[in-house]
Design a protein around this motif. Structure first.
Motif, PDB file in Angstrom:
ATOM      1  N   ALA A  75      43.051  30.966 -48.900  1.00  0.00           N
ATOM      2  CA  ALA A  75      44.141  31.045 -47.927  1.00  0.00           C
ATOM      3  C   ALA A  75      45.224  32.010 -48.397  1.00  0.00           C
ATOM      4  CB  ALA A  75      44.732  29.656 -47.693  1.00  0.00           C
ATOM      5  N   ARG A  76      45.472  32.049 -49.693  1.00  0.00           N
ATOM      6  CA  ARG A  76      46.480  32.971 -50.231  1.00  0.00           C
ATOM      7  C   ARG A  76      46.003  34.415 -50.087  1.00  0.00           C
ATOM      8  NH1 ARG A  76      48.368  31.521 -56.097  1.00  0.00           N
ATOM      9  NH2 ARG A  76      48.975  29.649 -54.915  1.00  0.00           N
ATOM     10  N   GLN A  77      44.716  34.638 -50.329  1.00  0.00           N
ATOM     11  CA  GLN A  77      44.159  35.976 -50.171  1.00  0.00           C
ATOM     12  C   GLN A  77      44.162  36.414 -48.713  1.00  0.00           C
ATOM     13  OE1 GLN A  77      43.257  37.789 -52.931  1.00  0.00           O
ATOM     14  NE2 GLN A  77      44.037  36.020 -54.066  1.00  0.00           N
TER      15      GLN A  77
ATOM     16  N   THR B 102      37.573  30.287 -44.370  1.00  0.00           N
ATOM     17  CA  THR B 102      39.014  30.050 -44.236  1.00  0.00           C
ATOM     18  C   THR B 102      39.590  30.883 -43.102  1.00  0.00           C
ATOM     19  OG1 THR B 102      39.143  29.657 -46.618  1.00  0.00           O
ATOM     20  CG2 THR B 102      41.208  30.041 -45.466  1.00  0.00           C
ATOM     21  N   GLY B 103      39.192  32.153 -43.036  1.00  0.00           N
ATOM     22  CA  GLY B 103      39.666  33.024 -41.964  1.00  0.00           C
ATOM     23  C   GLY B 103      39.241  32.542 -40.603  1.00  0.00           C
ATOM     24  N   TYR B 104      37.969  32.122 -40.495  1.00  0.00           N
ATOM     25  CA  TYR B 104      37.475  31.611 -39.222  1.00  0.00           C
ATOM     26  C   TYR B 104      38.241  30.355 -38.823  1.00  0.00           C
ATOM     27  CZ  TYR B 104      34.362  30.170 -35.495  1.00  0.00           C
ATOM     28  OH  TYR B 104      33.869  29.819 -34.267  1.00  0.00           O
ATOM     29  N   GLY B 105      38.329  29.399 -39.734  1.00  0.00           N
ATOM     30  CA  GLY B 105      38.957  28.124 -39.404  1.00  0.00           C
ATOM     31  C   GLY B 105      40.425  28.261 -39.057  1.00  0.00           C
ATOM     32  N   ILE B 106      41.169  29.050 -39.847  1.00  0.00           N
ATOM     33  CA  ILE B 106      42.608  29.176 -39.602  1.00  0.00           C
ATOM     34  C   ILE B 106      42.877  29.945 -38.306  1.00  0.00           C
ATOM     35  CG2 ILE B 106      44.704  30.326 -40.442  1.00  0.00           C
ATOM     36  CD1 ILE B 106      43.987  29.400 -43.227  1.00  0.00           C
ATOM     37  N   SER B 107      42.183  31.054 -38.088  1.00  0.00           N
ATOM     38  CA  SER B 107      42.444  31.834 -36.873  1.00  0.00           C
ATOM     39  C   SER B 107      42.001  31.093 -35.619  1.00  0.00           C
ATOM     40  CB  SER B 107      41.755  33.198 -36.954  1.00  0.00           C
ATOM     41  OG  SER B 107      40.368  33.062 -37.150  1.00  0.00           O
ATOM     42  N   TYR B 108      40.925  30.314 -35.707  1.00  0.00           N
ATOM     43  CA  TYR B 108      40.438  29.547 -34.565  1.00  0.00           C
ATOM     44  C   TYR B 108      41.315  28.340 -34.293  1.00  0.00           C
ATOM     45  CZ  TYR B 108      36.919  27.260 -31.556  1.00  0.00           C
ATOM     46  OH  TYR B 108      36.261  26.664 -30.503  1.00  0.00           O
ATOM     47  N   SER B 109      41.738  27.666 -35.354  1.00  0.00           N
ATOM     48  CA  SER B 109      42.444  26.390 -35.192  1.00  0.00           C
ATOM     49  C   SER B 109      43.959  26.517 -35.126  1.00  0.00           C
ATOM     50  CB  SER B 109      42.067  25.435 -36.331  1.00  0.00           C
ATOM     51  OG  SER B 109      40.697  25.121 -36.290  1.00  0.00           O
ATOM     52  N   PHE B 110      44.548  27.416 -35.924  1.00  0.00           N
ATOM     53  CA  PHE B 110      46.002  27.561 -35.864  1.00  0.00           C
ATOM     54  C   PHE B 110      46.440  28.143 -34.521  1.00  0.00           C
ATOM     55  CE2 PHE B 110      45.898  26.409 -40.161  1.00  0.00           C
ATOM     56  CZ  PHE B 110      47.182  26.203 -40.624  1.00  0.00           C
ATOM     57  N   ALA B 111      45.547  28.893 -33.896  1.00  0.00           N
ATOM     58  CA  ALA B 111      45.857  29.444 -32.577  1.00  0.00           C
ATOM     59  C   ALA B 111      45.935  28.353 -31.519  1.00  0.00           C
ATOM     60  CB  ALA B 111      44.801  30.481 -32.181  1.00  0.00           C
ATOM     61  N   ILE B 112      45.460  27.149 -31.830  1.00  0.00           N
ATOM     62  CA  ILE B 112      45.488  26.036 -30.882  1.00  0.00           C
ATOM     63  C   ILE B 112      46.901  25.456 -30.756  1.00  0.00           C
ATOM     64  CG2 ILE B 112      44.669  23.667 -30.489  1.00  0.00           C
ATOM     65  CD1 ILE B 112      42.054  24.443 -31.817  1.00  0.00           C
ATOM     66  N   ILE B 113      47.724  25.598 -31.781  1.00  0.00           N
ATOM     67  CA  ILE B 113      48.980  24.854 -31.863  1.00  0.00           C
ATOM     68  C   ILE B 113      49.886  25.103 -30.661  1.00  0.00           C
ATOM     69  CG2 ILE B 113      51.095  24.524 -33.185  1.00  0.00           C
ATOM     70  CD1 ILE B 113      49.496  25.108 -35.715  1.00  0.00           C
TER      71      ILE B 113
END
Length: 466
Positions: free
Chosen positions: A251-253, A392-403
């Motif tokens: 996630a930091r990278q 990590t990239g897939y999960g964060i971009s897919y899921s954080f965009a839900i907020i």
């Protein structure tokens, strides 16, 4: 802007003829596992929207106003979605450091347990406001595990798929979205018929007391069973196994350099996708069932017809993106969402068409013009991040965009203070479509990106637009 792949000519990824059948079989098993898992994930997401909605008064005071009831229903739905970003962060790290398969299995068993606990929540009459509180907390916790489930499984499937079939396989995986809706709708409809519907007096109908628990338990057991199947049949991603150096904190990278630029672009794109999706899958069904002459059962049947067409549209969209490019298909979907979807929506709510066939045709047009984009998102997002950061990239971009899109009900309620309530969803379509279009046009073409690294280095994917 001309998209330029950063690495599309890696000849060391070539396999021998003898190895090809095993690699193809590995890809099919991983895709089948991701597809079934995603369908079960979507089944669980639809629980509060379809199965729990008719029994919501079990969890709160029966005398609550209808507007408040709708808001609480939206909050329960949002709780599941809001748990997913946390799950994506946690399980993305696990998937990129300990393995996609391991992360997927942990998440599957966790989501099964969370769903099963939901069946034992006491009623409002027994514990008061703690009932709805427990429901929201459990939906959030389950959302954490659901966010981890696809974070590991979908990148694994994309990394195991042949390049020329990656778009098609991604579309086949996302078929689980409309398929789960159809199964959940039919299941709930049959249960309501068998139990006599809702509104059974002060004690509640049979469905409100115990009927809603059946699809909950079925979902939990299906997830447990599938986790066992997945563990026995799906192998670890070949891309993950070839990475020699794994970052302790993916996630930091992810927030540095070209990866951060990819993340920002995909977040814009997926925010648009989710706004369009919530407008059609969560908001529109409520509006449709409120129209004159459209009962709850009739409205559900109309939506199911549209979802059947969507089941076929997803793999077609994925295959098309493999031929003409993901960027082109996503940009086209953004334009359709902003311009065409509002026209279908207004045609439905304005009331000139009242027949079942007419409403089903218009609803099908609305669904296809607003959420067909999911047919190529699985492949596209996977292609935007290099191997050691991909999950990590897939999960964060897919899921954080839900907020932001998760609070669609609150946005519509605010818009309704100065415009017709039935037209507030049009604003969501326009905004969602524009964001999707911008996200697609500011990103590169990715359909030929290399996902399986040669030797022990991380595969370079398309990260720059020049």
């Amino acid at each position: 802007m001309n998209p330029t792949p950063s690495d599309t000519s890696n000849t060391s990824n070539t396999v021998s003829t003898a190895d090809a059948p095993d690699i193809a079989a590995r890809g099919r098993r991983a895709t089948r596992g991701a597809a079934i898992g995603f369908a079960i994930d979507c089944y669980d997401i639809y629980l509060p929207v379809i199965a729990l909605a008719p029994a919501l008064h079990y969890f709160m005071d029966k005398d609550v106003a209808s507007g408040t009831s709708a808001l609480v229903n939206g909050l329960v739905f949002a709780a599941t979605l809001l748990g997913r970003p946390l799950g994506a962060f946690i399980f993305g790290t696990i998937a990129d450091t300990a393995g996609r398969r391991r992360a997927t299995l942990i998440a599957m068993y966790g989501s099964a347990a969370g769903t099963l606990l939901l069946a034992f929540v006491p009623s409002f009459s027994a514990i008061g406001f703690a009932s709805i509180g427990l429901l929201i907390v459990l939906r959030f916790a389950t959302g954490v595990f659901l966010g981890g489930q696809y974070t590991g499984a979908i990148p694994l499937a994309m990394e195991s798929s042949p390049v020329r079939k990656r778009g098609l396989y991604g579309g086949l995986i996302t078929m689980g979205f409309p398929l789960a809706f159809c199964v959940m709708s039919l299941f709930t409809y049959l249960l309501l018929r068998v139990t006599g519907g809702t509104g059974g007096g002060n004690g509640g109908s049979a469905y409100e007391v115990w009927g809603w628990r059946i699809p909950v338990v079925v979902g939990a057991l299906a997830t447990f069973a599938f986790a066992v199947y997945y563990g026995r049949t799906v192998q670890e991603s070949p891309a993950f196994l070839k990475v020699e150096v794994r970052k302790a904190s993916p996630a930091r990278q992810l927030v540095r350099g070209t990866a951060a630029r990819s993340l920002r672009q995909v977040l814009i794109l997926m925010t648009g996708v989710w706004i369009l999706s919530n407008a059609t899958s969560a908001s529109f069904p409520v509006t449709l069932r409120s129209l004159d002459g459209v009962s709850s059962q009739r409205g559900t049947a109309i939506i199911v017809v549209a979802q059947v067409f969507l089941i076929a549209a997803y793999p077609l969209a994925g295959a098309l993106s493999q031929r003409i490019g993901r960027r082109v298909v996503l940009a086209l979907c953004g334009a359709l969402g902003a311009v065409v979807a509002p026209l279908f929506y207004l045609a439905i709510v304005s009331g000139p068409v009242s027949s079942f066939a007419g409403l089903a045709a218009l609803t099908t047009g609305l669904v296809l013009s607003s959420i067909c984009c999911f047919g190529c998102t699985a492949a596209y997002i996977s292609e935007r991040f290099r191997t050691e950061l991909r999950a990590t990239g897939y999960g964060i971009s897919y899921s954080f965009a839900i907020i932001i899109p998760a609070f669609y009900a609150f946005y519509e309620r605010g818009l309704a203070t100065f415009m017709d309530a039935d037209h507030t969803t049009v604003v969501l379509y326009v905004v969602g479509g524009i964001l999707l279009l911008i996200g697609a046009l500011t990103g590169p073409e990715t359909k030929d990106a290399v996902l399986v690294p040669a030797g022990g280095t991380a595969a370079k994917v398309v990260e720059d637009v020049k």
